[in-house]
Design a protein around this motif. Structure first.
Motif, short mmCIF file in Angstrom:
data_model
loop_
_atom_site.label_atom_id
_atom_site.label_comp_id
_atom_site.label_asym_id
_atom_site.label_seq_id
_atom_site.Cartn_x
_atom_site.Cartn_y
_atom_site.Cartn_z
N SER A 68 35.24 27.91 -57.25
CA SER A 68 33.93 27.62 -57.29
C SER A 68 33.68 26.41 -56.57
O SER A 68 34.35 25.55 -57.03
CB SER A 68 33.20 27.57 -58.62
N CYS A 69 32.92 26.23 -55.56
CA CYS A 69 32.65 24.77 -55.15
C CYS A 69 32.34 23.61 -56.10
O CYS A 69 31.16 24.08 -56.85
CB CYS A 69 31.69 25.08 -53.79
N PRO A 70 32.71 22.59 -55.92
CA PRO A 70 32.24 21.64 -56.82
C PRO A 70 30.61 21.37 -56.58
O PRO A 70 30.04 20.56 -57.43
CB PRO A 70 33.10 20.41 -56.85
N HIS A 71 30.37 21.48 -55.39
CA HIS A 71 28.87 21.10 -55.13
C HIS A 71 27.95 21.84 -55.67
O HIS A 71 27.36 21.41 -56.73
CB HIS A 71 28.69 21.14 -53.63
N LEU A 72 27.42 23.13 -55.30
CA LEU A 72 26.52 24.00 -56.11
C LEU A 72 27.34 25.21 -56.30
O LEU A 72 26.21 26.30 -56.60
CB LEU A 72 25.31 23.83 -55.17
N GLY A 73 28.37 25.38 -56.21
CA GLY A 73 29.14 26.46 -57.02
C GLY A 73 29.37 27.93 -56.02
O GLY A 73 29.72 28.98 -56.43
N ALA A 74 29.34 27.64 -54.56
CA ALA A 74 29.81 28.93 -53.88
C ALA A 74 30.87 29.05 -53.81
O ALA A 74 32.08 28.35 -53.99
CB ALA A 74 29.22 28.39 -52.47
N ASN A 75 31.52 30.67 -53.42
CA ASN A 75 33.04 31.02 -53.80
C ASN A 75 33.51 30.35 -52.42
O ASN A 75 33.21 30.86 -51.06
CB ASN A 75 32.90 32.19 -53.78
N GLU A 87 36.55 24.81 -45.63
CA GLU A 87 35.12 24.41 -45.45
C GLU A 87 34.42 25.47 -46.26
O GLU A 87 34.45 26.64 -46.27
CB GLU A 87 34.70 24.68 -44.15
N CYS A 88 33.52 25.11 -47.35
CA CYS A 88 32.46 25.77 -48.30
C CYS A 88 31.64 26.44 -47.35
O CYS A 88 31.02 26.01 -46.10
CB CYS A 88 31.95 24.95 -49.06
N PRO A 89 31.32 27.75 -47.61
CA PRO A 89 30.36 28.44 -46.60
C PRO A 89 28.85 28.11 -46.78
O PRO A 89 27.92 28.38 -45.94
CB PRO A 89 30.51 30.27 -47.11
N PHE A 90 28.42 27.42 -47.80
CA PHE A 90 27.13 26.95 -48.53
C PHE A 90 26.58 26.06 -47.56
O PHE A 90 25.45 26.00 -46.68
CB PHE A 90 26.99 26.97 -49.73
N HIS A 91 27.05 24.89 -47.70
CA HIS A 91 26.69 23.49 -47.11
C HIS A 91 27.42 22.89 -46.24
O HIS A 91 27.31 21.85 -45.81
CB HIS A 91 25.90 22.49 -48.30
N LEU A 92 28.66 23.62 -46.18
CA LEU A 92 29.68 23.38 -45.24
C LEU A 92 30.39 21.96 -45.56
O LEU A 92 31.04 21.21 -44.75
CB LEU A 92 29.03 23.23 -43.70
N TRP A 93 30.65 21.83 -46.86
CA TRP A 93 31.50 20.62 -47.01
C TRP A 93 32.92 21.00 -47.04
O TRP A 93 33.25 22.22 -47.15
CB TRP A 93 31.34 20.42 -48.57
N ARG A 94 33.82 19.97 -46.72
CA ARG A 94 35.25 20.35 -46.82
C ARG A 94 35.90 19.50 -47.65
O ARG A 94 35.75 18.46 -48.07
CB ARG A 94 35.40 19.75 -44.99
S1 FES Z 1 28.04 24.95 -52.46
FE1 FES Z 1 29.60 24.45 -51.63
S2 FES Z 1 29.05 23.11 -50.21
FE2 FES Z 1 27.30 23.17 -51.24
#
Ligand code: FES
Ligand code: FE2
Length: 388
Positions: A68-75, A87-94
């Motif tokens: 789970s992404c520490p930002h807003l939880g995307a897988n 790279e997270c698929p949601f807001h593209l944090w790396r």
């Molecule tokens: S939830 Fe992963 S970058 Fe926002």
């Protein structure tokens, strides 16, 4: 009448209640190296958690992190590997493999603290392992796992050659069962006394297997224990003089990573990994991977491995419907079950005490014999089965 090889349908609830913690701390195999190419991402649920396993694009480094992404939880397993980051698929944090935020596309103020939880990883002999402790993040420090997996020199220098692997799939059993199995020396003859055609349940008429099992904790590495078993054959009631095989089984941790050295006198040696990964409290993903002396015929090697797997499946049949007796009624000549259970406590999140923790870190002392009662090792009721 229910025949023994038919699986019983039993309720999970009473079984679950009877067992110790289903996710002991230790090293677990997650995949074969060949299953994760450069830039590859895999999602894995096991040990009560959700993980992402990924390999850097321009190197061979492998990482395991909470999915789970520490930002807003995307897988994160839906994301992509970009060079040495995921790279997270949601807001593209790396994120780097150690869990640090490396890039936020819409902000140049990056969080300084480690954001995503990452785990110690080892890629060894064609397999990927990670160290997992369910209760305490500091024990998952990628730089300092409490103990390490063994390197097998003969696999590195090529004396023993890779010969095969087998995915047994999901097996209905609690992870402690295989550990108990080796200290429970009294079950060897009744359950494993019949010689079977390797890889099958088919008995060979008139041929029996005679076992001489001996269990011992490792004297230097508290997280390891061993079973040696000399196996002989009895044909039409007459024991053959020459042993069939000499087996040395080593447990590296809580029943998650086992290695076997099976020597056939005059013929050579087979080396086998067996790994158990709990995908739920009463279910293990089980994998085998084996090597052998280069001169051994491949068919013979396959028979040796299949001979072991046939025996192990006899255990599985029992494990799938049993409960765990924390206060077993033992006979005087049962194996050292309580000693083994005390050894096992060091891996249990709810049992680990300060002294067992320091033992794992110092690696000086073998498992101490403690007399305190607990759900895993209670007083002996049936005599001195745990002679010491
Ligand atoms: S939830 Fe992963 S970058 Fe926002
Ligand atoms: Fe067994």
């Amino acid at each position: 009448m229910i025949r023994r090889h038919q699986a019983l349908r039993v309720s999970d609830a009473p079984r679950l209640e009877s067992y110790p913690h289903p996710y002991p701390e230790g090293w677990y195999r997650l995949a074969a190296s060949s299953e994760l190419r450069r830039g590859g991402v895999r999602y894995i649920e096991c040990l009560g958690g959700q993980f992402v396993l990924w390999r850097e694009e321009d190197g061979d480094a492998v990482h395991v992190m909470d999915a789970s992404c520490p930002h807003l939880g995307a897988n994160l397993a839906l994301g992509r590997v970009r060079a040495d980051c995921i790279e997270c698929p949601f807001h593209l944090w790396r994120f780097t493999g150690s869990g640090r935020v490396a890039r936020i596309p819409y902000s140049d103020r990056l969080p300084q603290r480690t954001a995503a939880r990452s785990y110690p990883v080892r890629e060894l002999h064609g397999q990927i392992f990670f160290y997992h402790a369910s209760d305490d993040t500091t024990r998952n420090d990628p730089a300092q796992p409490p103990y390490d997996l063994p390197k097998i020199p003969e696999l590195d220098d090529g004396r023993l050659a890779y010969r095969g692997q087998h995915d047994e799939g999901r097996v209905g059993m609690h992870i402690i069962e295989f550990v108990e199995n080796v200290a429970d020396t009294a079950h060897f003859q009744p359950l494993h006394g019949q010689f079977r055609i390797p890889w099958t349940r088919i008995p060979v008429p008139g041929v029996e297997t005679i076992h001489s099992p001996q269990w011992m904790p490792d004297q230097e590495q508290s997280w390891a224990m061993h079973l040696v078993d000399d196996v002989a054959l009895k044909v039409l009631g007459r024991r053959l003089e020459r042993p069939l095989a000499l087996a040395h089984v080593s447990f590296w941790g809580p029943g998650s990573v086992m290695t076997f050295r099976i020597r056939l006198p005059g013929l050579g040696e087979v080396f086998l990994f067996q790994t158990h990964l709990p995908v739920s409290p009463l279910e293990q993903q089980v994998d085998f991977r084996w090597y052998a002396d280069r001169g051994m015929p491949r068919l013979l090697v396959r028979c040796v491995v299949g001979g072991w797997i046939s025996q192990w499946r006899e255990d599985v049949e029992i494990w799938g419907s049993k409960i765990y007796r924390s206060r077993p009624l033992l006979a005087r000549d049962d194996g050292p079950i309580h000693t083994m259970r005390r050894w096992y406590r060091q891996f249990l999140p709810d049992e680990r005490s300060e002294d067992t923790q320091s033992r794992m870190h110092s690696a000086q002392e073998p498992a101490e014999r403690r007399e305190t009662e607990s759900p895993i090792g209670a007083a002996t009721l049936g005599g001195n089965a745990d002679r010491r």
